[in-house]
Design an enzyme around this catalytic site. Sequence first.
Site, PDB file in Angstrom:
ATOM      1  N   PHE A   6       0.713  -1.145   0.085  1.00  0.00           N
ATOM      2  CA  PHE A   6       0.288  -0.107   0.160  1.00  0.00           C
ATOM      3  C   PHE A   6       0.982   1.393  -0.070  1.00  0.00           C
ATOM      4  O   PHE A   6       0.723   2.083  -0.966  1.00  0.00           O
ATOM      5  CB  PHE A   6      -0.873   0.069   1.231  1.00  0.00           C
ATOM      6  CG  PHE A   6      -2.056   1.029   1.445  1.00  0.00           C
ATOM      7  CD1 PHE A   6      -2.330   1.769   0.146  1.00  0.00           C
ATOM      8  CD2 PHE A   6      -2.272   1.533   2.672  1.00  0.00           C
ATOM      9  CE1 PHE A   6      -3.259   3.015   0.660  1.00  0.00           C
ATOM     10  CE2 PHE A   6      -3.219   2.605   2.982  1.00  0.00           C
ATOM     11  CZ  PHE A   6      -3.789   3.334   1.785  1.00  0.00           C
ATOM     12  N   SER A  62       7.511  -5.895   6.050  1.00  0.00           N
ATOM     13  CA  SER A  62       7.364  -6.106   7.690  1.00  0.00           C
ATOM     14  C   SER A  62       6.274  -7.388   7.698  1.00  0.00           C
ATOM     15  O   SER A  62       5.340  -7.062   7.095  1.00  0.00           O
ATOM     16  CB  SER A  62       7.145  -5.245   8.657  1.00  0.00           C
ATOM     17  OG  SER A  62       7.106  -5.664  10.016  1.00  0.00           O
ATOM     18  N   LYS A  64       6.229  -3.712  15.831  1.00  0.00           N
ATOM     19  CA  LYS A  64       6.667  -2.530  15.295  1.00  0.00           C
ATOM     20  C   LYS A  64       7.771  -1.761  16.369  1.00  0.00           C
ATOM     21  O   LYS A  64       8.540  -1.309  15.905  1.00  0.00           O
ATOM     22  CB  LYS A  64       5.572  -1.512  15.002  1.00  0.00           C
ATOM     23  CG  LYS A  64       4.960  -1.604  13.637  1.00  0.00           C
ATOM     24  CD  LYS A  64       5.818  -1.566  12.517  1.00  0.00           C
ATOM     25  CE  LYS A  64       5.214  -1.767  11.051  1.00  0.00           C
ATOM     26  NZ  LYS A  64       6.104  -1.733  10.008  1.00  0.00           N
TER      27      LYS A  64
END
Length: 319
Positions: free
Chosen positions: A21, A91, A161
């Site tokens: 995205f 990721s 994260k």
Amino acid sequence: MAPDGDGGGGGFVCVTGGSGFIGSWLVRLLLGRGYTVHATVKNLHDEGETKHLQAMDGAGARLRLFQMDLLDPASVRPAVEGARGVFHLASPNELVEPAVKGTLSVLHAARDCGVGRVVLVSSQTAMVPNPSWPAGKVIDEDSWADIELIRKHKLWYNLSKTVAEKAAWDFVQKEGLQMQLVVLNPALVLGPTLTPSITASLKVFLQIMQGKRFDMDEYFIGCVDVRDVAQSLVALYENPSAEGRHLCLESAERMVDFTNKLADLYPALPVERIQEDRQGWVVRAKNPSKKLINLGVRFTPFDKTITDTMDCFKSKGLI
């Protein structure tokens, strides 16, 4: 080592997770600014990952795709070799150990290949929840998410994260590298997608528009347009003065603000208005991303981001 372009674009860079995205918009922007781009994908034989990238202006001459497995360091280096800068976006969602190993694999390759600057995409979920943050103060780059609290609430994406970003900073500090690391921490990323299917954050948004209630009270602080995320990444690369972490969102707000705005914009849709505001810890603020604004980034108004996202959904027959 300064990035190529001195603020003007051009040069040779690598984008991991280039088919996603955010990655797709970043690749498009970089090509438009004259860069040569090595972009990584999970599967070179999957047209859902490759076709939209290969169709971009400039792709024929200045885009090369590489298949990369974040957990296989040998697959990382070919994409990085020769690049002056690396944008690390790839990721594995919600997988903590692979996220750390993948980030370190990219940093090792960047170090070994003499890369001058690495721009890492982290998340605002690496900043909150933070119970020790002063009451009445707007969240900023000094805030780190409380790892034990994240574990307690089983927020595995948030944990991945947070620990991956911490590992990146530790790596650069311990290695005493000349390589520069800068980090972008976007909020909930919305906006139109260039990919054939929608990814995680857009799926959440679509479900909210369809009446589902998500419990994001522990960490939601606002949203940001994907095109602004791409612009921010380029700004961090092209401005040698940029350093440290960079919160990236249009305005700091609460879930109650977010859902009420959506319900007002689309009264015919079953958006569930939040009746109880449980986010007293979120200090509302306009233009909270001051470091990015000082680098020249201008954020898309909320209404336009939402309208463009919904138009994208309609074009794909999703709503």
